[in-house]
Design a protein around this motif. Structure first.
Motif, PDB file in Angstrom:
ATOM      1  N   PRO A 207       0.530  -1.154  -0.324  1.00  0.00           N
ATOM      2  CA  PRO A 207      -0.067  -0.097  -0.277  1.00  0.00           C
ATOM      3  C   PRO A 207       0.448   1.635   0.128  1.00  0.00           C
ATOM      4  N   ALA A 208       2.320   1.442   0.100  1.00  0.00           N
ATOM      5  CA  ALA A 208       2.606   2.813   0.449  1.00  0.00           C
ATOM      6  C   ALA A 208       3.210   2.754  -0.910  1.00  0.00           C
ATOM      7  N   TYR A 209       3.388   1.980  -1.860  1.00  0.00           N
ATOM      8  CA  TYR A 209       3.892   2.224  -2.827  1.00  0.00           C
ATOM      9  C   TYR A 209       3.157   3.272  -3.532  1.00  0.00           C
ATOM     10  N   TYR A 210       2.046   2.881  -3.059  1.00  0.00           N
ATOM     11  CA  TYR A 210       0.886   4.382  -3.988  1.00  0.00           C
ATOM     12  C   TYR A 210       0.479   5.199  -3.404  1.00  0.00           C
ATOM     13  N   GLN A 211       0.980   5.814  -2.604  1.00  0.00           N
ATOM     14  CA  GLN A 211       1.412   6.683  -1.518  1.00  0.00           C
ATOM     15  C   GLN A 211       2.636   6.993  -1.975  1.00  0.00           C
ATOM     16  N   ILE A 212       3.973   6.371  -2.513  1.00  0.00           N
ATOM     17  CA  ILE A 212       4.924   7.079  -2.875  1.00  0.00           C
ATOM     18  C   ILE A 212       5.064   7.886  -4.735  1.00  0.00           C
ATOM     19  N   ILE A 213       3.886   6.744  -5.369  1.00  0.00           N
ATOM     20  CA  ILE A 213       3.260   7.569  -6.633  1.00  0.00           C
ATOM     21  C   ILE A 213       2.869   8.719  -7.076  1.00  0.00           C
ATOM     22  N   ARG A 214       1.380   8.747  -5.678  1.00  0.00           N
ATOM     23  CA  ARG A 214       0.723   9.905  -5.036  1.00  0.00           C
ATOM     24  C   ARG A 214       1.779  11.260  -4.943  1.00  0.00           C
ATOM     25  N   TRP A 215       2.859  11.024  -4.555  1.00  0.00           N
ATOM     26  CA  TRP A 215       3.550  12.033  -4.339  1.00  0.00           C
ATOM     27  C   TRP A 215       4.388  12.742  -5.740  1.00  0.00           C
ATOM     28  N   ILE A 216       4.695  11.838  -6.614  1.00  0.00           N
ATOM     29  CA  ILE A 216       5.104  11.825  -7.901  1.00  0.00           C
ATOM     30  C   ILE A 216       5.084  12.504  -8.660  1.00  0.00           C
ATOM     31  N   TYR A 217       3.105  11.568  -8.712  1.00  0.00           N
ATOM     32  CA  TYR A 217       1.992  12.292  -9.851  1.00  0.00           C
ATOM     33  C   TYR A 217       1.676  14.131  -8.880  1.00  0.00           C
ATOM     34  N   VAL A 218       1.914  14.527  -8.123  1.00  0.00           N
ATOM     35  CA  VAL A 218       1.222  15.237  -7.248  1.00  0.00           C
ATOM     36  C   VAL A 218       2.157  16.766  -7.899  1.00  0.00           C
ATOM     37  N   ILE A 219       3.293  16.282  -7.716  1.00  0.00           N
ATOM     38  CA  ILE A 219       4.702  17.111  -7.749  1.00  0.00           C
ATOM     39  C   ILE A 219       4.878  16.880  -8.792  1.00  0.00           C
ATOM     40  N   CYS A 220       5.071  16.591  -9.708  1.00  0.00           N
ATOM     41  CA  CYS A 220       5.318  16.569 -11.362  1.00  0.00           C
ATOM     42  C   CYS A 220       4.468  17.479 -11.931  1.00  0.00           C
ATOM     43  N   ASN A 221       3.055  17.098 -12.157  1.00  0.00           N
ATOM     44  CA  ASN A 221       1.624  18.224 -12.356  1.00  0.00           C
ATOM     45  C   ASN A 221       1.608  18.685 -11.735  1.00  0.00           C
ATOM     46  N   SER A 222       2.030  19.383 -10.818  1.00  0.00           N
ATOM     47  CA  SER A 222       2.122  20.617 -10.279  1.00  0.00           C
ATOM     48  C   SER A 222       3.170  21.941 -10.602  1.00  0.00           C
ATOM     49  N   VAL A 223       3.809  21.271 -10.920  1.00  0.00           N
ATOM     50  CA  VAL A 223       5.156  21.680 -11.486  1.00  0.00           C
ATOM     51  C   VAL A 223       4.797  21.971 -13.212  1.00  0.00           C
ATOM     52  N   ALA A 224       3.461  20.972 -14.067  1.00  0.00           N
ATOM     53  CA  ALA A 224       3.823  21.143 -15.580  1.00  0.00           C
ATOM     54  C   ALA A 224       2.338  22.784 -15.175  1.00  0.00           C
ATOM     55  N   VAL A 225       1.660  21.958 -14.483  1.00  0.00           N
ATOM     56  CA  VAL A 225       0.742  23.569 -15.102  1.00  0.00           C
ATOM     57  C   VAL A 225       0.755  24.576 -14.514  1.00  0.00           C
ATOM     58  N   TYR A 226       1.857  24.437 -13.205  1.00  0.00           N
ATOM     59  CA  TYR A 226       2.522  25.904 -12.434  1.00  0.00           C
ATOM     60  C   TYR A 226       2.947  26.101 -13.717  1.00  0.00           C
ATOM     61  N   ALA A 227       3.936  26.015 -14.421  1.00  0.00           N
ATOM     62  CA  ALA A 227       4.154  26.703 -15.212  1.00  0.00           C
ATOM     63  C   ALA A 227       3.333  27.367 -16.908  1.00  0.00           C
ATOM     64  N   ASN A 228       2.546  26.030 -17.004  1.00  0.00           N
ATOM     65  CA  ASN A 228       1.359  27.367 -17.854  1.00  0.00           C
ATOM     66  C   ASN A 228       0.860  28.197 -17.411  1.00  0.00           C
ATOM     67  N   LEU A 229       0.712  28.521 -15.935  1.00  0.00           N
ATOM     68  CA  LEU A 229       0.236  29.559 -15.589  1.00  0.00           C
ATOM     69  C   LEU A 229       0.921  31.495 -15.628  1.00  0.00           C
ATOM     70  N   ILE A 230       2.424  30.890 -15.087  1.00  0.00           N
ATOM     71  CA  ILE A 230       3.323  31.535 -15.402  1.00  0.00           C
ATOM     72  C   ILE A 230       3.379  32.241 -15.986  1.00  0.00           C
ATOM     73  N   ASP A 231       3.392  31.373 -18.043  1.00  0.00           N
ATOM     74  CA  ASP A 231       3.224  31.577 -19.173  1.00  0.00           C
ATOM     75  C   ASP A 231       2.386  33.215 -19.358  1.00  0.00           C
ATOM     76  N   CYS A 232       1.590  32.525 -18.499  1.00  0.00           N
ATOM     77  CA  CYS A 232      -0.444  33.717 -19.599  1.00  0.00           C
ATOM     78  C   CYS A 232       0.773  35.285 -18.697  1.00  0.00           C
ATOM     79  N   VAL A 233       1.512  35.149 -18.067  1.00  0.00           N
ATOM     80  CA  VAL A 233       1.812  36.430 -18.261  1.00  0.00           C
ATOM     81  C   VAL A 233       3.157  36.658 -18.295  1.00  0.00           C
ATOM     82  N   TYR A 234       3.773  35.428 -18.385  1.00  0.00           N
ATOM     83  CA  TYR A 234       5.522  35.505 -19.082  1.00  0.00           C
ATOM     84  C   TYR A 234       4.978  36.106 -21.108  1.00  0.00           C
TER      85      TYR A 234
END
Length: 661
Positions: free
Chosen positions: A84-111
């Motif tokens: 069960p801990a395996y999917y908690q690790i995947i969850r953190w990878i998923y949230v961090i990687c995709n958060s960075v991706a959507v942040y980059a999109n939002l930053i370009d709204c200004v840049y």
């Protein structure tokens, strides 16, 4: 047997990827809304929907790259109850990687409005000279200004965490032991199917004939280059530029034919004696033509006041300028080589390529080494910022005056005059510039790069409410800097060197457009080029026929001084070239192609083929493609001349032949 995401990982994975697709689409909608002024006059809702649909192709590639580890983790043959801990690790990878991706999109709204393209990996090199503390301060200030995007980013991260599957309760409800055989069978099949699907999605197609999609593929879905910002997403643009290949030298024609059509080697034939006038070049941050009253009277029926009353007055009373004058790039680091060394920006900024280590010339080297001029470059930011100091040194400037030197001058107030973000305020630094030149041995060649007309778009407290505010926040800062120029010339006019000086005034690039005229590919490059020589009545007027660009500044200045030595410059003399032979050529980052302007036509070229031609003098919004109806001989001649310039530039860039030896 019940198939649901709480029993089989493949369904949980599809759920998680769907969430990311939705967030990318919301980011695209936010991008369109925050930059609506760039598209409002030409974009219908039906066309917008088609751009959103095309964007899914690029989203798929970016999402699959971003979630490669997550996909692999979900499809490996591991049972949920066993780890069960395996999917908690995947969850953190998923949230961090995709958060960075959507942040980059939002930053370009200004840049995006400042660059005209989605951010690529060049941004990391562009700001590599900024200290960590300064970058932190800049980001903090932008977070405050764009607080709503910061809140939206937080909401996105929360949704990624909240909507992730499997949840702990899903794991507890997973398959009993008796169903493990079907579980592993489905995992194996899912993995076998997912691998080719992911490869195809990342590439943008599934056949061997399909090359991996890149940024330029967005052009096939748009009506004009600016719309590629809607189709693309920022993570995709970054991924596709992570491993940039060396510039390709095109082979359009033989070297002999290329040199017959164009040569960057200038061999002066002027028999007049060299005149040792001082040369002062002012490169104004973000001073696109749209901010001027003088250049916009026709667009606004003669009623537009603009934000540059001083420069408007200077043009009217004794300066020379041009109606069709263009920048060679869209970034500060692209403007400096063009203005001072007559080196255009093709494909990538010179600063960010291996060619930045080449031997290069420029006004400073030609006048300093050959004519004994005192040479100095001024920029009120932290020394080394933006790579300006390194470039100034490489092109022959003997001295550099930055924030460090300003702070050491007891006539001024040091960091009390710092704007808190980028540099010393323009008013104080331009005064420092004028007085420092008075201590130099004449003749001198100097250049200054201003800084205040830039995000975060603030003016000194004493000037709050003094200058007009426009639709673009930078326009108040432009008005402030225009006043700083008025005070600079007021001080300069009292100096002994003033009447023996040629002043060149231009912008590094344009800024976020307001009027539809400036949203076109040509409008995105419209900057002033102004020559002013006190007491010289021959150097005045408004040329409405010739086409000029920043790379023309160096040969024009040298010709004006009757310079008598051969030199290399990818420009022409703006004063003596005929209107028929004048032209401008620039790289359009939003379309990954070239734009060549000559005579009555603006030709768009993707590196291999002409894609569109416009009669820009009468079709200012570039709405009617006349490629097939214009005289084809004219098109062929323009295309060959353009190809000649591109080929020779790439050859010289790659082979370190940017100077005459």
């Amino acid at each position: 047997m019940k198939f649901s995401f709480n029993r089989y990982p493949i369904f949980a994975l599809l759920n998680n990827l769907l969430v990311v697709y939705v967030l990318f689409t919301i980011c695209r909608l936010v991008f369109l809304l925050t930059n609506w002024n760039l598209y409002t006059d030409t974009l219908s809702w039906s066309h917008a929907l088609s751009l959103f649909s095309a964007g899914l192709i690029f989203d798929t590639s970016a999402i699959l790259y971003t979630n490669a580890l997550v996909i692999l983790g979900f499809l490996l043959p591991l049972h949920w109850k066993e780890c069960p801990a395996y999917y908690q690790i995947i969850r953190w990878i998923y949230v961090i990687c995709n958060s960075v991706a959507v942040y980059a999109n939002l930053i370009d709204c200004v840049y995006f409005p400042f660059t005209g393209k989605r951010t690529t990996t060049t941004v990391f090199a562009e700001f590599s000279h900024e200290g960590a503390g300064n970058m932190t301060k800049i980001f903090a200030e932008q977070f405050l200004v764009n607080w709503y995007l910061v809140i939206l980013a937080g909401v996105f991260t929360w949704l990624l965490w909240k909507l992730f599957r499997p949840r702990p309760s899903d794991i507890r409800k997973s398959l009993p032991i008796r169903h493990l055989s079907s579980y592993y069978a489905i995992q194996a099949v899912s993995l076998a199917v997912a691998v080719p699907l992911c490869i195809g999605g990342m590439r943008g197609g599934f056949t061997h004939a399909v090359r991996p999609i890149t940024i330029s593929n967005a052009n096939q879905y748009v009506n004009r280059p600016a719309e590629t910002g809607i189709v693309l997403n920022t993570p995709f643009s970054i991924y596709r530029t992570l491993s940039k290949k060396p510039m390709v030298i095109p082979d359009y024609m033989s070297d002999q034919e290329a040199e017959a059509l164009f040569t960057p080697i200038h061999i002066p034939t002027d028999s007049l004696a060299f005149q040792s006038k001082n040369v002062v070049v002012l490169i104004l941050e973000s001073f696109g033509k749209q901010h001027f009253g003088f250049y916009n009277q026709t667009l606004h029926g003669g009623t537009y006041k603009g934000f540059t009353p001083f420069l408007d007055s200077l043009i009217t009373h004794g300066a020379m300028t041009w109606q069709y004058s263009y920048a060679n790039g869209r970034k500060s680091i692209e403007g400096m080589p063009s203005v001072l060394s007559a080196l255009p920006n093709f494909v990538e900024p010179l600063f960010l390529t291996p060619a930045s280590l080449n031997k290069m010339s420029g006004l400073a080297r030609e006048l300093g080494e050959q004519k004994g001029y005192t040479t100095a470059f001024f920029h009120g930011a932290q020394n080394g910022s933006m790579g300006f100091q390194a470039f100034a040194r490489a092109t022959g400037f003997a001295q550099y005056y930055g924030r460090t030197e300003y702070n050491a001058d007891k006539r001024f107030h040091g960091d009390d005059d710092y704007d808190g973000t980028w540099a010393i305020w323009d008013e104080e630094f331009l005064q420092y510039y004028a007085l420092t030149m008075s201590g130099m041995k004449q003749p001198f060649m100097t250049a200054v790069f201003t800084a205040s007309s830039h995000t975060p778009c603030i003016v000194p407290d004493r000037y709050k409410g003094v200058f007009p505010k426009g639709e673009n926040p930078v326009q108040e800062c432009v008005a402030y800097s225009d006043n700083a120029l008025r005070l600079f010339f007021e001080t300069a006019s009292k100096q002994p060197w003033f009447r023996n000086t040629l002043f060149v005034i231009t912008a590094d690039h344009t800024s976020g457009p307001v009027d539809p005229y400036y949203t076109t590919t040509l409008g995105n490059f419209c900057v002033p080029i102004i020559l002013y020589a006190p007491g010289d009545s021959t150097l005045c007027g408004y040329d409405q026929q010739r086409i000029v660009e920043q790379v023309d500044i160096m040969p024009t200045v040298l010709s004006y001084l009757h310079y008598d030595r051969p030199y290399l410059a990818f420009g022409k003399d703006m004063l003596s070239s005929s209107p028929e032979d004048s032209y401008a050529l620039h790289w359009v980052t939003s379309s990954n192609g070239y734009e060549f302007v000559k005579g009555n036509y603006a030709v768009e070229f993707d590196g291999q083929d002409v894609t569109a031609v416009y009669r820009y003098r009468t079709d200012s919004l570039l709405t009617h493609n006349v490629m097939k109806t214009m005289p084809q001989d004219t098109l062929r001649q323009m295309t060959r001349q353009m190809q000649s310039i591109i080929q020779q530039y790439m050859q010289r860039m790659n082979n370190d032949k940017l100077v005459i030896e």
